[in-house]
Design a protein around this motif. Sequence first.
Motif, PDB file in Angstrom:
ATOM      1  N   GLU A  24      34.578  70.795  10.605  1.00  0.00           N
ATOM      2  CA  GLU A  24      36.010  71.111  10.893  1.00  0.00           C
ATOM      3  C   GLU A  24      36.795  70.538  11.922  1.00  0.00           C
ATOM      4  O   GLU A  24      35.898  69.750  13.152  1.00  0.00           O
ATOM      5  N   ALA A  25      37.895  70.291  12.760  1.00  0.00           N
ATOM      6  CA  ALA A  25      38.550  69.534  13.488  1.00  0.00           C
ATOM      7  C   ALA A  25      37.931  69.722  14.865  1.00  0.00           C
ATOM      8  O   ALA A  25      37.766  71.096  15.215  1.00  0.00           O
ATOM      9  N   LEU A  52      30.320  61.006  11.996  1.00  0.00           N
ATOM     10  CA  LEU A  52      31.739  60.378  12.014  1.00  0.00           C
ATOM     11  C   LEU A  52      31.567  58.893  11.908  1.00  0.00           C
ATOM     12  O   LEU A  52      30.765  58.161  12.392  1.00  0.00           O
ATOM     13  N   ALA A  62      33.866  62.196   8.834  1.00  0.00           N
ATOM     14  CA  ALA A  62      34.979  62.384   9.674  1.00  0.00           C
ATOM     15  C   ALA A  62      35.195  61.097   9.497  1.00  0.00           C
ATOM     16  O   ALA A  62      34.394  60.029  10.011  1.00  0.00           O
ATOM     17  N   LEU A 100      37.550  58.196  12.360  1.00  0.00           N
ATOM     18  CA  LEU A 100      37.836  57.987  13.842  1.00  0.00           C
ATOM     19  C   LEU A 100      38.423  56.535  13.583  1.00  0.00           C
ATOM     20  O   LEU A 100      38.143  55.945  13.377  1.00  0.00           O
ATOM     21  N   ARG A 102      42.783  63.354  18.491  1.00  0.00           N
ATOM     22  CA  ARG A 102      43.606  64.780  17.548  1.00  0.00           C
ATOM     23  C   ARG A 102      43.387  64.078  15.846  1.00  0.00           C
ATOM     24  O   ARG A 102      42.784  62.819  16.118  1.00  0.00           O
ATOM     25  N   THR A 103      43.650  64.944  15.401  1.00  0.00           N
ATOM     26  CA  THR A 103      43.944  64.906  14.037  1.00  0.00           C
ATOM     27  C   THR A 103      44.803  65.144  12.904  1.00  0.00           C
ATOM     28  O   THR A 103      45.702  65.983  13.588  1.00  0.00           O
ATOM     29  N   GLU A 148      45.800  65.204   8.971  1.00  0.00           N
ATOM     30  CA  GLU A 148      45.699  64.613   7.271  1.00  0.00           C
ATOM     31  C   GLU A 148      46.878  64.162   6.598  1.00  0.00           C
ATOM     32  O   GLU A 148      47.985  64.972   6.625  1.00  0.00           O
ATOM     33  N   ARG A 171      41.011  63.774   6.534  1.00  0.00           N
ATOM     34  CA  ARG A 171      41.237  63.900   7.494  1.00  0.00           C
ATOM     35  C   ARG A 171      40.800  62.629   8.833  1.00  0.00           C
ATOM     36  O   ARG A 171      39.778  62.149   8.656  1.00  0.00           O
ATOM     37  N   PHE A 172      42.110  62.498   9.095  1.00  0.00           N
ATOM     38  CA  PHE A 172      41.767  61.789   9.999  1.00  0.00           C
ATOM     39  C   PHE A 172      41.817  61.317  11.606  1.00  0.00           C
ATOM     40  O   PHE A 172      42.807  62.521  12.300  1.00  0.00           O
ATOM     41  N   SER A 173      41.113  61.073  12.394  1.00  0.00           N
ATOM     42  CA  SER A 173      40.982  61.330  13.715  1.00  0.00           C
ATOM     43  C   SER A 173      41.623  59.980  14.712  1.00  0.00           C
ATOM     44  O   SER A 173      41.271  58.654  14.450  1.00  0.00           O
ATOM     45  N   THR A 174      42.067  60.327  16.087  1.00  0.00           N
ATOM     46  CA  THR A 174      42.673  59.138  16.908  1.00  0.00           C
ATOM     47  C   THR A 174      42.260  59.340  18.141  1.00  0.00           C
ATOM     48  O   THR A 174      43.059  60.756  18.409  1.00  0.00           O
TER      49      THR A 174
END
Length: 322
Positions: free
Chosen positions: A3-4, A64, A91, A93, A132-133, A135, A318-321
């Motif tokens: 989950e985000a 991650l 995930a 990042l 932040r996430t 899609e 889902r990408f995170s930054t």
Amino acid sequence: MPEAGARPARIGILLNPDSGRVRRRLPALRRIAAALPAALLQEVSGPREIEQALRLWQAGAQDLVVILGGDGTLQATLTALLREPAGDLPALLVVPAGTTNMSAGDLGARLRPEAALHALHAWLQGTGPAPRTVERAVLRIDGETGRDSQFGMFFGAGAILGGVRYFHRHIRPTGVRGALGPALAFARMLLSLLGNRPHPLLPAMRARLSTASGDWHDDWLLVLASTLDRLLVGCRPYWGEDRAPVHFTALAHRPRRLLRVLPALLCGRGAKVAREHDGYLSRNLDALELSGPEDFLLDGELFEARESIRLSSTLPLRFSTF
């Protein structure tokens, strides 16, 4: 995929020491990465090393993977993860650390590499906000005879390859660093376009384009496809209104009314002035068949097109930054 906002069980860091923003910062980045809890750092310089690192880690849905590199490093990582997925993906990042970071920028990355790693450390320690996430689907490129698939965020054929070669031959040797070099190459190509006359940077590309809604066989100036909303220097050369994940645009060789159309085209307002009978074509689509080009660009990396190729897209990742 977790989950985000959920903190990962393990962290794998792919650090490309040859990336544009990494070379001068390598000792500092190594030091910061070593301080991250439950993190394993692997320095990788190409697709084979990235594939080996990911196979060694066997990262799962609760883990991650931090990608410290540019567009090419992200493309190689996506290909290694998606070509033969063993289960739920970790995930991702994305940290903008390359000469070009078009994908990271569109996905929402704002911090430089050191600051992004410090922000990651603070989040893991519970003293800073989660990343932040977003899609986003990913492009999939397949050949007709079972060539290994490639995955990425931006596809280009035609004149866009001339711009990349111009950068490597004329701008990169001058020592220009960071995003300025690709921006200068982009500006040089635009200048050639405005002349709308035969030019070595703008050769005609004979190709056939086939989609579910049409089939076109012509001399093309360029063909673009992407799951990104904005490209280099923030331009958005797409104006399709269909609900589909792949933005696709093709310009015929020497299209009509280019001086009038180009500014609106770059800003995503092509629907107001660009007409198909003048040589401007744009759709949002699920798949595209392309035959004719000898090579193509995927996230800054050049590939040979030995046969017809098919562009499609994955389900959203889902990408995170930071």
